[in-house]
Enzyme design. Structure first.
Site, mmCIF file in Angstrom:
data_model
loop_
_atom_site.group_PDB
_atom_site.id
_atom_site.type_symbol
_atom_site.label_atom_id
_atom_site.label_comp_id
_atom_site.label_asym_id
_atom_site.label_seq_id
_atom_site.Cartn_x
_atom_site.Cartn_y
_atom_site.Cartn_z
ATOM 1 N N ASP A 174 50.845 62.807 60.185
ATOM 2 C CA ASP A 174 51.070 64.094 59.533
ATOM 3 C C ASP A 174 51.054 65.173 60.611
ATOM 4 O O ASP A 174 50.457 64.995 61.686
ATOM 5 C CB ASP A 174 49.949 64.386 58.529
ATOM 6 C CG ASP A 174 50.005 63.497 57.296
ATOM 7 O OD1 ASP A 174 50.793 62.538 57.275
ATOM 8 O OD2 ASP A 174 49.237 63.761 56.348
ATOM 9 N N HIS B 38 50.211 56.246 63.512
ATOM 10 C CA HIS B 38 50.794 54.941 63.256
ATOM 11 C C HIS B 38 52.008 54.708 64.149
ATOM 12 O O HIS B 38 52.561 55.641 64.728
ATOM 13 C CB HIS B 38 51.214 54.851 61.784
ATOM 14 C CG HIS B 38 50.097 55.113 60.821
ATOM 15 N ND1 HIS B 38 49.461 54.115 60.126
ATOM 16 C CD2 HIS B 38 49.486 56.275 60.447
ATOM 17 C CE1 HIS B 38 48.511 54.628 59.360
ATOM 18 N NE2 HIS B 38 48.508 55.943 59.541
ATOM 19 N N SER C 62 44.334 67.686 66.094
ATOM 20 C CA SER C 62 44.838 67.749 67.456
ATOM 21 C C SER C 62 46.357 67.714 67.475
ATOM 22 O O SER C 62 46.993 68.257 66.586
ATOM 23 C CB SER C 62 44.249 66.617 68.296
ATOM 24 O OG SER C 62 44.438 66.903 69.662
#
Length: 306
Positions: free
Chosen positions: A114, A168, A269
């Site tokens: 995201d 991922h 981050s």
């Protein structure tokens, strides 16, 4: 099409209380925001927050999670659980089944996490955009791995403190090299990006080089930030790597499927994603977009022979 691993679903967590208006207005002032999050002793604050976030005492956990939800835009509606033993556990939460779907075909690359796209575009030279008016060297960012990506494209994804913190694999690939860079822990929000030169090159970070099935390299650069500034990888003991090697580099041959979890941040981050030609930004992808893990970010331009 690869969905995330099955995790037992849970009822949605209750909504967070609204931030008091005067605090919201104060933190919206860029100079104040920058001062509050960067002038304090960054490393000491990060170490203290790291310790506090892992305290598994019910009252401490409940209070710290409530404070986090008050000051950050936190969406827990797709979390696999509704309660957590510590703030740290909430930071690195897993999601319920079906919350993210990785849908890139063989000629595309998915978003690894995201995030908000804070910079994107073609890589015409070694210098790419950090923020308006500021650029940095990908050779410095990567420790000399940037040349292979000149002529390709990049996306910089900022994960805010309240977002899903795991990342991922963007495509079926093999992880072949990881290098860890110790560094500072500046905030990576817009006020800091506008004021700190070469911010990503100065912060703690790692380079994770993937090799696609056809031999094409793709580079993910997770960059840590202030407060709980650790990066953890699922396929490599990063703590041991840092502790035992003076030059923390690992050569691997670890296969990963598209959508397979690769690691997590222990706070919000950034991930810089570098792709070589002929990958280009997918139609409609642009700076400022808010994306979710699995959204298509890059297309491979197929040149037909005449």
């Amino acid at each position: 099409m690869t969905a995330m691993d099955d995790i037992r679903p849970a009822p949605p967590a209750p909504a967070a209380p609204a931030l008091p208006r005067w605090i919201a207005k104060l933190t919206d002032i860029e100079s104040v925001n920058y001062a509050l999050t960067n002038w304090l002793p960054r490393r000491s604050a990060t170490q203290a927050m790291g310790w506090l976030s892992k305290v598994e005492q019910p009252l401490v956990a409940k209070a710290s999670i409530a404070l986090w939800r008050t000051f950050c835009d936190v969406d827990l509606s797709d979390a696999a659980e509704a309660t957590w033993p510590s703030l740290h556990a909430a930071f690195i939460r897993r999601l319920r089944p079906g919350a993210r779907t990785f849908r890139a075909d063989a000629q595309q690359l998915s978003a690894p996490s995201d995030g908000i796209i804070v910079a994107s575009g073609r890589i015409a030279s070694d210098s790419i955009v950090q923020a308006k008016g500021r650029r940095y060297s990908i050779a410095e960012l990567t420790g000399g791995e940037g040349e292979a990506y000149i002529g390709g494209s990049f996306v910089t994804l900022r994960l805010t403190a309240g977002m899903y913190h795991r990342f991922h694999s963007p495509q079926d690939a093999v992880v072949e090299r990881v290098r860890y860079f110790p560094g500072d822990c500046f905030n990576v929000n817009p006020p800091a990006l506008k004021r700190v030169d070469r911010l990503y090159c100065r912060n703690e970070r790692a380079t994770v080089r993937l090799r696609l099935d056809d031999g094409t390299p793709v580079l993910l650069v997770p960059v840590a930030a202030i407060l709980v500034a650790a990066i953890r990888l699922t396929f490599l003991d990063t703590v041991r790597l840092l502790r035992e090697r003076s030059d923390p580099v690992a050569t691997l041959a670890t296969p990963v499927a598209q959508g397979e979890e690769m690691g997590w941040f222990e706070h919000g981050s950034t991930i810089v994603m570098l792709t070589p030609a002929p990958f280009v930004l997918a139609d409609g992808v642009q700076t400022g977009d808010r994306v979710r893990a699995g959204d298509v970010l890059f297309d491979r331009v197929v040149i037909e022979e005449i």
